[in-house]
Motif scaffolding. Sequence first.
Motif: not given
Length: 76
Positions: A16-21, A36-38, A47-51, A70-74
Amino acid sequence: MGANETTETTVDGSTWRRGQEVRVHAGGHDLGSGTVDDLTDDGSIVWVVFGGAEPRRMFLKEDAARFTVLSPSSIR
């Protein structure tokens, strides 16, 4: 990966990468989507940041959480 495709994986976030949804399922509940925050180098801790008002949350490999990348468009 097509616009509507998702990939389910366990906490092994080593690719995974940081910033991935991701959408998170844990303890029989859909916790929603977040970013994904870290993560550790081996992906055993994510670590995941939720809205909203909930701060970032840590998931361990032992939590048996299920993540849908999630893909960027979804997103949302």
